[in-house]
Design a protein around this motif. Structure first.
Motif, PDB file in Angstrom:
ATOM      1  N   ALA A  49       0.786  -1.180   0.067  1.00 20.52           N
ATOM      2  CA  ALA A  49       0.053  -0.002   0.144  1.00 20.52           C
ATOM      3  C   ALA A  49       0.880   1.274   0.062  1.00 20.52           C
ATOM      4  O   ALA A  49       0.632   2.292  -0.620  1.00 20.52           O
ATOM      5  N   ARG A  50       1.945   1.190   0.721  1.00 22.98           N
ATOM      6  CA  ARG A  50       2.893   2.353   1.012  1.00 22.98           C
ATOM      7  C   ARG A  50       3.439   2.621  -0.441  1.00 22.98           C
ATOM      8  O   ARG A  50       3.624   3.728  -0.956  1.00 22.98           O
ATOM      9  N   LEU A  51       3.936   1.413  -1.086  1.00 18.53           N
ATOM     10  CA  LEU A  51       4.475   1.603  -2.464  1.00 18.53           C
ATOM     11  C   LEU A  51       3.634   2.270  -3.501  1.00 18.53           C
ATOM     12  O   LEU A  51       4.158   3.033  -4.296  1.00 18.53           O
ATOM     13  N   GLU A  52       2.371   1.758  -3.638  1.00 20.19           N
ATOM     14  CA  GLU A  52       1.388   2.433  -4.353  1.00 20.19           C
ATOM     15  C   GLU A  52       1.430   3.713  -4.193  1.00 20.19           C
ATOM     16  O   GLU A  52       1.489   4.557  -5.138  1.00 20.19           O
ATOM     17  N   ARG A  53       1.436   4.444  -2.972  1.00 23.89           N
ATOM     18  CA  ARG A  53       1.265   5.875  -2.562  1.00 23.89           C
ATOM     19  C   ARG A  53       2.503   6.579  -3.030  1.00 23.89           C
ATOM     20  O   ARG A  53       2.471   7.620  -3.692  1.00 23.89           O
ATOM     21  N   SER A  54       3.654   5.952  -2.809  1.00 25.16           N
ATOM     22  CA  SER A  54       5.012   6.630  -3.462  1.00 25.16           C
ATOM     23  C   SER A  54       4.905   6.629  -4.772  1.00 25.16           C
ATOM     24  O   SER A  54       5.283   7.668  -5.243  1.00 25.16           O
ATOM     25  N   LEU A  55       4.585   5.719  -5.358  1.00 20.24           N
ATOM     26  CA  LEU A  55       4.342   5.622  -6.952  1.00 20.24           C
ATOM     27  C   LEU A  55       3.503   6.855  -7.464  1.00 20.24           C
ATOM     28  O   LEU A  55       3.885   7.501  -8.335  1.00 20.24           O
ATOM     29  N   PRO A  61       3.438   5.252 -12.778  1.00 20.86           N
ATOM     30  CA  PRO A  61       2.267   3.890 -12.779  1.00 20.86           C
ATOM     31  C   PRO A  61       2.992   2.992 -12.078  1.00 20.86           C
ATOM     32  O   PRO A  61       3.832   2.525 -11.568  1.00 20.86           O
ATOM     33  N   SER A  62       1.928   1.983 -11.641  1.00 20.44           N
ATOM     34  CA  SER A  62       2.537   0.751 -10.851  1.00 20.44           C
ATOM     35  C   SER A  62       2.652  -0.429 -12.106  1.00 20.44           C
ATOM     36  O   SER A  62       1.746  -0.400 -12.822  1.00 20.44           O
TER      37      SER A  62
END
Ligand code: PDD
Length: 280
Positions: A49-55, A61-62
């Motif tokens: 979830a944090r990775l998605e937010r950082s991106l 894009p993810s």
């Protein structure tokens, strides 16, 4: 060791990333470190979830779903026989043809995705018995520390400043208040109350922090999310840090001033036990 690079599992000496990669040239990338205990990933959904937010915060894009990322994490843990340690994941904006400050078009420049594992004893850490010595240094990082970017030069320099001063780590100070440690969140304990800086752009929103504060509240401990000073830390009963690679680690001195009796405190020891037990 087998590593993952852009869809392939390869021996580490055969893995390749372009010299034009923006992660290398601009530190234009984000990362996550997920710990492994007994061969199992700790809190993967939190890291995903944090990775998605950082991106999203960096308009990247993810490159894949969190389910796909989880499968790669598990595959690497299995292939490298990791029982304890961590999985490192890095996603950069890729390798355009030329060095250019302007972001490349994501349709033309695929992102670079790299994962590797590191086996390391984390549960029976000797540092947990002795506790860490920290020094304070000014926080001169950029203003978006809530994004987990690979710009880690100052945290690395800060860790070296601590080592040269005969300490283990550094707490960074901005406008008179502690932000966080070089690679961890910082806490003090006074009269049974756990004090740690509130979330904001000034610190990384630690996944371990969220878990530890939830466990503390479940155990009826008082938590105050607010900034604290180095002087307040030096007058505290105890202190500790949290991160995926250290879990809960006691701090026994701040700028040469011993806290309490100079040994790891009961709150830090208890939270470490609870965290490890709950992560198994
Ligand atoms: N560091 N603050 C900073 C600046 C960090 O780099 C980290 C993690 C944390 C703690 O976050 P978490 O609990 O989600 O690990 C706080 C990782 C472990 C690293 O760079 O190795």
């Amino acid at each position: 060791r087998i590593v993952y690079v852009n869809g392939e599992y390869l021996p580490e000496d055969q893995a390749r990333v372009s010299v034009f990669d923006r992660g290398f040239l601009f530190a234009d990338g984000v990362y996550e470190v997920t710990s492994v205990i007994d061969g199992k990933l700790v809190d993967f959904p939190g890291h995903a979830a944090r990775l998605e937010r950082s991106l999203a915060e960096l308009d990247m894009p993810s490159p894949m779903t969190s389910g796909e990322l989880l499968a790669i994490h598990r595959e690497l843990v299995a292939r490298n026989d990791v029982t304890e340690g961590m999985v490192y994941l890095q996603i950069t904006r890729g390798a355009p043809a030329d060095r250019d400050f302007v972001f490349p078009d994501p349709a033309e420049t695929p992102q670079t995705v790299v994962l590797f594992t590191q086996s390391k004893g984390l549960v029976d850490s000797p540092a947990a018995q002795t506790g860490l010595k920290v020094i304070s240094i000014p926080d001169i990082r950029w203003g978006r520390r809530d994004i987990k970017t690979v710009q880690l030069l100052y945290p690395s320099v800060g860790k070296m400043m601590a080592r040269r001063a005969g300490a283990d780590d550094a707490w960074m100070v901005e406008d008179g208040f502690v932000t966080e440690g070089t690679s961890n969140n910082a806490y003090i304990v006074k009269d049974g109350r756990i004090i740690t800086r509130q979330l904001g752009n000034e610190i990384l929103h630690g996944i371990t922090r969220a878990a530890v504060l939830a466990f503390a509240r479940e155990a009826q401990m008082q938590v105050e999310e607010r900034p604290f000073t180095i002087e307040e830390a030096q007058a505290a009963d105890e202190a500790f840090i949290t991160s995926a690679s250290t879990f809960v680690m006691p701090v026994v001195s701040v700028d040469g001033v011993a806290l309490g009796d100079g040994k790891p405190g009961p709150v830090a020891r208890r939270l470490r036990e609870i965290y490890i037990e709950q992560s198994r």
